[in-house]
Design an enzyme around this catalytic site. Sequence first.
Site, PDB file in Angstrom:
ATOM      1  N   ARG A 126       0.856  -1.184   0.000  1.00 56.88           N
ATOM      2  CA  ARG A 126       0.000   0.000   0.000  1.00 56.88           C
ATOM      3  C   ARG A 126       0.896   1.240   0.000  1.00 56.88           C
ATOM      4  O   ARG A 126       1.952   1.250   0.628  1.00 56.88           O
ATOM      5  CB  ARG A 126      -0.878   0.023   1.239  1.00 56.88           C
ATOM      6  CG  ARG A 126      -1.973  -1.011   1.257  1.00 56.88           C
ATOM      7  CD  ARG A 126      -2.794  -0.890   2.546  1.00 56.88           C
ATOM      8  NE  ARG A 126      -3.882  -1.839   2.563  1.00 56.88           N
ATOM      9  CZ  ARG A 126      -3.811  -3.062   3.098  1.00 56.88           C
ATOM     10  NH1 ARG A 126      -2.704  -3.455   3.703  1.00 56.88           N
ATOM     11  NH2 ARG A 126      -4.840  -3.874   3.055  1.00 56.88           N
ATOM     12  N   HIS A 164      -4.163  -8.191   3.427  1.00 54.04           N
ATOM     13  CA  HIS A 164      -5.607  -8.240   3.654  1.00 54.04           C
ATOM     14  C   HIS A 164      -5.903  -9.106   4.871  1.00 54.04           C
ATOM     15  O   HIS A 164      -5.301 -10.165   5.054  1.00 54.04           O
ATOM     16  CB  HIS A 164      -6.333  -8.816   2.437  1.00 54.04           C
ATOM     17  CG  HIS A 164      -6.498  -7.841   1.318  1.00 54.04           C
ATOM     18  ND1 HIS A 164      -7.171  -6.648   1.458  1.00 54.04           N
ATOM     19  CD2 HIS A 164      -6.071  -7.878   0.044  1.00 54.04           C
ATOM     20  CE1 HIS A 164      -7.155  -5.996   0.317  1.00 54.04           C
ATOM     21  NE2 HIS A 164      -6.480  -6.714  -0.564  1.00 54.04           N
ATOM     22  N   LYS A 218      -1.977  -1.285   7.592  1.00 51.03           N
ATOM     23  CA  LYS A 218      -3.402  -1.070   7.841  1.00 51.03           C
ATOM     24  C   LYS A 218      -3.850  -1.981   8.975  1.00 51.03           C
ATOM     25  O   LYS A 218      -3.509  -3.161   9.003  1.00 51.03           O
ATOM     26  CB  LYS A 218      -4.190  -1.378   6.559  1.00 51.03           C
ATOM     27  CG  LYS A 218      -5.632  -0.991   6.630  1.00 51.03           C
ATOM     28  CD  LYS A 218      -6.283  -1.162   5.274  1.00 51.03           C
ATOM     29  CE  LYS A 218      -7.737  -0.769   5.336  1.00 51.03           C
ATOM     30  NZ  LYS A 218      -8.374  -0.917   4.034  1.00 51.03           N
ATOM     31  N   HIS A 247      -3.646   2.283  -6.923  1.00 50.58           N
ATOM     32  CA  HIS A 247      -4.594   1.211  -6.615  1.00 50.58           C
ATOM     33  C   HIS A 247      -4.599   0.152  -7.722  1.00 50.58           C
ATOM     34  O   HIS A 247      -4.629  -1.048  -7.435  1.00 50.58           O
ATOM     35  CB  HIS A 247      -6.003   1.765  -6.400  1.00 50.58           C
ATOM     36  CG  HIS A 247      -6.987   0.711  -6.061  1.00 50.58           C
ATOM     37  ND1 HIS A 247      -7.021   0.088  -4.825  1.00 50.58           N
ATOM     38  CD2 HIS A 247      -7.956   0.121  -6.803  1.00 50.58           C
ATOM     39  CE1 HIS A 247      -7.967  -0.827  -4.825  1.00 50.58           C
ATOM     40  NE2 HIS A 247      -8.553  -0.819  -6.010  1.00 50.58           N
ATOM     41  N   ARG A 274      -1.500  -2.087  -7.434  1.00 49.55           N
ATOM     42  CA  ARG A 274      -1.677  -3.065  -6.344  1.00 49.55           C
ATOM     43  C   ARG A 274      -2.663  -4.157  -6.768  1.00 49.55           C
ATOM     44  O   ARG A 274      -2.426  -5.337  -6.552  1.00 49.55           O
ATOM     45  CB  ARG A 274      -2.167  -2.327  -5.101  1.00 49.55           C
ATOM     46  CG  ARG A 274      -2.392  -3.189  -3.893  1.00 49.55           C
ATOM     47  CD  ARG A 274      -2.657  -2.323  -2.668  1.00 49.55           C
ATOM     48  NE  ARG A 274      -3.390  -3.014  -1.647  1.00 49.55           N
ATOM     49  CZ  ARG A 274      -2.890  -3.937  -0.841  1.00 49.55           C
ATOM     50  NH1 ARG A 274      -1.618  -4.276  -0.936  1.00 49.55           N
ATOM     51  NH2 ARG A 274      -3.636  -4.531   0.058  1.00 49.55           N
ATOM     52  N   TYR A 282     -10.473 -10.469  -6.217  1.00 48.02           N
ATOM     53  CA  TYR A 282      -9.474 -10.383  -7.284  1.00 48.02           C
ATOM     54  C   TYR A 282      -9.535 -11.586  -8.218  1.00 48.02           C
ATOM     55  O   TYR A 282      -8.922 -11.582  -9.257  1.00 48.02           O
ATOM     56  CB  TYR A 282      -8.072 -10.267  -6.693  1.00 48.02           C
ATOM     57  CG  TYR A 282      -7.851  -8.987  -5.942  1.00 48.02           C
ATOM     58  CD1 TYR A 282      -7.478  -7.830  -6.612  1.00 48.02           C
ATOM     59  CD2 TYR A 282      -8.018  -8.918  -4.565  1.00 48.02           C
ATOM     60  CE1 TYR A 282      -7.274  -6.643  -5.931  1.00 48.02           C
ATOM     61  CE2 TYR A 282      -7.814  -7.734  -3.875  1.00 48.02           C
ATOM     62  CZ  TYR A 282      -7.447  -6.605  -4.567  1.00 48.02           C
ATOM     63  OH  TYR A 282      -7.252  -5.436  -3.887  1.00 48.02           O
TER      64      TYR A 282
END
Length: 142
Positions: free
Chosen positions: A5, A115, A32, A89, A92, A124
């Site tokens: 990220r 994640h 995150k 984005h 990624r 995805y």
Amino acid sequence: MTGIRVSDLVALDRLDLDVSDLKGSLIVRLGKGNKEGTLPLNVEARRVIERYLEERTDSNPALFISSRQERISIRSVQYLLEKNGHNAHQTRHSFITGLVRAGEDISVIQSLSGHSSADMILRYSMPSEEDKQKAVDNIFKD
């Protein structure tokens, strides 16, 4: 490419880099959700980062700095990517989609992408129109 990220990228310090001739990694300390993780670097990424650091003469602890010798900002990274025809984005997303399409284990992809849920990875793996057409074309192919 690591799929990191942008917010995690700009927070990296030089001490978060571990590179040798045979392997290398980045330590994401406060990703995150305040999660820590390690991202492996391929040989090309290691070479580029090492060259970049060899050219730096400052003592700034930040791994990536701006032309003003300050830690680079999220917006600066986004601007540089966009200037070269990329979107943070989308880049990624391409990394994660590439891992899914290469058949990598979901838990590995989840770890590399940071994640917290495997459900996010499944987003995805949604087939493209091309994937669906190929599947239909291959039904009776011998």
